[in-house]
Design a protein around this motif. Structure first.
Motif, mmCIF file in Angstrom:
data_model
loop_
_atom_site.group_PDB
_atom_site.id
_atom_site.type_symbol
_atom_site.label_atom_id
_atom_site.label_comp_id
_atom_site.label_asym_id
_atom_site.label_seq_id
_atom_site.Cartn_x
_atom_site.Cartn_y
_atom_site.Cartn_z
ATOM 1 N N PRO A 100 -19.790 -16.345 9.282
ATOM 2 C CA PRO A 100 -20.689 -16.881 8.243
ATOM 3 C C PRO A 100 -20.259 -18.287 7.835
ATOM 4 C CG PRO A 100 -19.183 -15.263 7.322
ATOM 5 C CD PRO A 100 -19.006 -15.200 8.807
ATOM 6 N N THR A 101 -21.229 -19.082 7.453
ATOM 7 C CA THR A 101 -20.933 -20.459 7.040
ATOM 8 C C THR A 101 -20.443 -20.539 5.608
ATOM 9 O OG1 THR A 101 -23.264 -20.729 6.421
ATOM 10 C CG2 THR A 101 -22.618 -21.400 8.652
ATOM 11 N N THR A 102 -20.788 -19.539 4.784
ATOM 12 C CA THR A 102 -20.342 -19.508 3.394
ATOM 13 C C THR A 102 -19.686 -18.175 3.103
ATOM 14 O OG1 THR A 102 -22.506 -18.695 2.649
ATOM 15 C CG2 THR A 102 -22.147 -21.096 2.651
ATOM 16 N N LEU A 103 -18.712 -18.178 2.227
ATOM 17 C CA LEU A 103 -18.010 -16.970 1.830
ATOM 18 C C LEU A 103 -18.486 -16.521 0.459
ATOM 19 C CD1 LEU A 103 -14.358 -17.897 2.925
ATOM 20 C CD2 LEU A 103 -16.043 -16.514 4.158
ATOM 21 N N PRO A 104 -18.418 -15.220 0.167
ATOM 22 C CA PRO A 104 -18.835 -14.739 -1.164
ATOM 23 C C PRO A 104 -17.941 -15.323 -2.254
ATOM 24 C CG PRO A 104 -17.738 -12.996 0.073
ATOM 25 C CD PRO A 104 -17.974 -14.119 1.042
ATOM 26 N N SER A 105 -18.544 -15.648 -3.377
ATOM 27 C CA SER A 105 -17.801 -16.271 -4.471
ATOM 28 C C SER A 105 -17.104 -15.267 -5.372
ATOM 29 C CB SER A 105 -18.764 -17.112 -5.328
ATOM 30 O OG SER A 105 -19.821 -16.296 -5.823
ATOM 31 N N TYR A 106 -17.316 -13.972 -5.172
ATOM 32 C CA TYR A 106 -16.718 -12.955 -6.024
ATOM 33 C C TYR A 106 -15.716 -12.140 -5.206
ATOM 34 C CZ TYR A 106 -20.298 -10.245 -3.613
ATOM 35 O OH TYR A 106 -21.088 -9.692 -2.654
ATOM 36 N N ASP A 107 -14.791 -11.508 -5.890
ATOM 37 C CA ASP A 107 -13.753 -10.705 -5.255
ATOM 38 C C ASP A 107 -14.295 -9.301 -5.033
ATOM 39 O OD1 ASP A 107 -10.293 -9.811 -6.062
ATOM 40 O OD2 ASP A 107 -11.469 -9.684 -4.220
ATOM 41 N N VAL A 108 -14.411 -8.887 -3.795
ATOM 42 C CA VAL A 108 -14.981 -7.586 -3.469
ATOM 43 C C VAL A 108 -13.904 -6.569 -3.135
ATOM 44 C CG1 VAL A 108 -17.121 -8.600 -2.636
ATOM 45 C CG2 VAL A 108 -15.238 -8.250 -1.035
ATOM 46 N N ILE A 109 -12.631 -6.903 -3.299
ATOM 47 C CA ILE A 109 -11.547 -6.007 -2.917
ATOM 48 C C ILE A 109 -11.069 -5.259 -4.154
ATOM 49 C CG2 ILE A 109 -9.273 -5.852 -1.861
ATOM 50 C CD1 ILE A 109 -9.824 -8.453 -0.459
ATOM 51 N N PRO A 110 -11.164 -3.933 -4.181
ATOM 52 C CA PRO A 110 -10.656 -3.174 -5.332
ATOM 53 C C PRO A 110 -9.129 -3.229 -5.401
ATOM 54 C CG PRO A 110 -12.202 -1.876 -4.002
ATOM 55 C CD PRO A 110 -11.830 -3.077 -3.196
ATOM 56 N N ALA A 111 -8.580 -2.618 -6.436
ATOM 57 C CA ALA A 111 -7.134 -2.556 -6.590
ATOM 58 C C ALA A 111 -6.528 -1.695 -5.487
ATOM 59 C CB ALA A 111 -6.769 -2.005 -7.971
ATOM 60 N N VAL A 112 -5.271 -1.972 -5.158
ATOM 61 C CA VAL A 112 -4.632 -1.271 -4.054
ATOM 62 C C VAL A 112 -4.474 0.216 -4.358
ATOM 63 C CG1 VAL A 112 -2.315 -1.815 -4.911
ATOM 64 C CG2 VAL A 112 -2.652 -1.303 -2.493
ATOM 65 N N ASP A 113 -4.224 0.568 -5.634
ATOM 66 C CA ASP A 113 -4.082 1.986 -5.980
ATOM 67 C C ASP A 113 -5.390 2.741 -5.759
ATOM 68 O OD1 ASP A 113 -1.457 1.547 -6.669
ATOM 69 O OD2 ASP A 113 -1.888 1.234 -8.805
ATOM 70 N N SER A 114 -6.518 2.104 -6.041
ATOM 71 C CA SER A 114 -7.816 2.748 -5.810
ATOM 72 C C SER A 114 -8.066 2.971 -4.321
ATOM 73 C CB SER A 114 -8.936 1.896 -6.410
ATOM 74 O OG SER A 114 -8.762 1.739 -7.804
ATOM 75 N N LEU A 115 -7.691 1.984 -3.517
ATOM 76 C CA LEU A 115 -7.865 2.123 -2.067
ATOM 77 C C LEU A 115 -6.974 3.230 -1.505
ATOM 78 C CD1 LEU A 115 -7.984 -1.648 -1.034
ATOM 79 C CD2 LEU A 115 -9.900 -0.079 -1.363
ATOM 80 N N ILE A 116 -5.755 3.321 -2.022
ATOM 81 C CA ILE A 116 -4.846 4.374 -1.550
ATOM 82 C C ILE A 116 -5.386 5.749 -1.928
ATOM 83 C CG2 ILE A 116 -2.546 5.350 -1.860
ATOM 84 C CD1 ILE A 116 -1.457 2.533 -2.092
ATOM 85 N N ALA A 117 -5.919 5.880 -3.152
ATOM 86 C CA ALA A 117 -6.481 7.165 -3.582
ATOM 87 C C ALA A 117 -7.660 7.573 -2.702
ATOM 88 C CB ALA A 117 -6.906 7.080 -5.049
ATOM 89 N N ILE A 118 -8.499 6.621 -2.339
ATOM 90 C CA ILE A 118 -9.634 6.915 -1.454
ATOM 91 C C ILE A 118 -9.139 7.331 -0.078
ATOM 92 C CG2 ILE A 118 -11.640 5.910 -0.305
ATOM 93 C CD1 ILE A 118 -12.026 4.129 -2.750
ATOM 94 N N ALA A 119 -8.112 6.638 0.415
ATOM 95 C CA ALA A 119 -7.586 6.952 1.745
ATOM 96 C C ALA A 119 -6.957 8.338 1.790
ATOM 97 C CB ALA A 119 -6.557 5.901 2.155
ATOM 98 N N MET A 120 -6.288 8.737 0.718
ATOM 99 C CA MET A 120 -5.651 10.050 0.690
ATOM 100 C C MET A 120 -6.667 11.177 0.798
ATOM 101 S SD MET A 120 -2.439 9.771 0.728
ATOM 102 C CE MET A 120 -1.120 8.604 0.417
ATOM 103 N N GLN A 121 -7.903 10.918 0.448
ATOM 104 C CA GLN A 121 -8.945 11.936 0.516
ATOM 105 C C GLN A 121 -9.823 11.834 1.754
ATOM 106 O OE1 GLN A 121 -11.178 11.625 -3.125
ATOM 107 N NE2 GLN A 121 -9.464 12.247 -4.421
ATOM 108 N N ASN A 122 -9.782 10.691 2.446
ATOM 109 C CA ASN A 122 -10.743 10.479 3.525
ATOM 110 C C ASN A 122 -10.112 10.103 4.863
ATOM 111 O OD1 ASN A 122 -13.601 10.409 2.041
ATOM 112 N ND2 ASN A 122 -12.162 9.292 0.755
ATOM 113 N N ARG A 123 -8.848 9.729 4.906
ATOM 114 C CA ARG A 123 -8.275 9.322 6.179
ATOM 115 C C ARG A 123 -8.211 10.511 7.137
ATOM 116 N NH1 ARG A 123 -5.240 4.423 7.052
ATOM 117 N NH2 ARG A 123 -4.444 5.503 8.894
ATOM 118 N N PRO A 124 -8.905 10.450 8.288
ATOM 119 C CA PRO A 124 -8.939 11.603 9.198
ATOM 120 C C PRO A 124 -7.585 11.944 9.796
ATOM 121 C CG PRO A 124 -9.977 9.685 10.198
ATOM 122 C CD PRO A 124 -9.724 9.334 8.774
#
Length: 243
Positions: free
Chosen positions: A117-141
């Protein structure tokens, strides 16, 4: 039966993990191919800049305001940039063939890929690392597969611990007898009750229990190692993305 059921879950989650790994591999190879293309474009720009520098140095030498060393240095820089450009062409072809191989396609065919893409999003779309880890603990195959394998080993241990216990079997049969195309009114009942118990099997049952316990411990350690790997991987990727 429960051990076999959990083993089936383990196979299903392992299959899902293979699909997820394939998707990740293709995405990584795709973006690496685009990255190598951008490096090639940058190398072309460097060659143009080095050519202009060489022309300027040669003009200065002809007019007597530049030394011959400036021309030699500019010519050397141009040759280095041309060498880097030639090597980068090979990197682009290698990244393309790697992408084709990950997709299961022949490397000698040509496809058109979407560019960066020629332009990047101006907002931060990455959640906190603890939230990502919690999601992974429930969904990582891969983690779910390890947990299913642990449950399977637990049930196998329970089965091994009950092999030497007495077994009670009951059978009931009901029917009629037929004579020369006819039948009689009386029913036949057969009811049997049996008890079986192993008398002596050496150390077979004891060793089977020890083996099942070892398999359970190995499966438990595999779950813990999978959890550590998931946390480490997500934390690493999160830090790289946040930079």
């Amino acid at each position: 039966s429960e051990a076999s059921r959990q083993a089936l879950y383990n196979a299903d989650w392992t299959h899902n993990n293979a699909i997820m790994t394939l998707l990740q591999t293709i995405m990584t190879d795709y973006y690496n191919y685009l990255y190598q293309q951008q490096l090639l474009i940058a190398d072309v720009a460097n060659i143009k800049t080095a050519s202009l520098t060489l022309d300027a140095a040669q003009t200065g030498l002809d007019s007597g305001v530049r030394a011959i060393t400036d021309v030699l240095q500019a010519r050397t820089q141009l040759l280095q940039n041309q060498t880097t450009w030639a090597a980068q062409q090979q990197n682009v072809e290698t990244s393309y063939t790697t992408l084709m191989g990950a997709m299961g396609l022949p490397a000698n065919i040509k496809i058109t890929t979407q560019q960066l893409p020629t332009t990047l999003p101006s907002y931060d779309v990455i959640p906190a690392v603890d939230s990502l880890i919690a999601i992974a603990m429930q969904n990582r195959p891969d983690l779910l597969a390890a947990e299913a394998n642990l449950r399977s080993m637990q049930q196998s241990l329970r089965a091994a611990q009950t092999q030497f216990l007495p077994q009670f079997n009951y059978d009931f049969t009901l029917g009629k007898d037929y004579f020369n195309g006819g039948l009689q009114d009386k029913y036949n009942f057969i009811s049997t009750f049996t008890v079986s118990m192993p008398l002596f099997q050496g150390f077979y049952y004891r060793n089977a229990i020890k083996q099942a316990e070892a398999n359970k411990r190995a499966a438990y350690e595999q779950v813990k190692q999978s959890e550590i790997s998931v946390i480490q991987e997500i934390t690493t990727y999160h830090n790289l993305t946040s930079q």
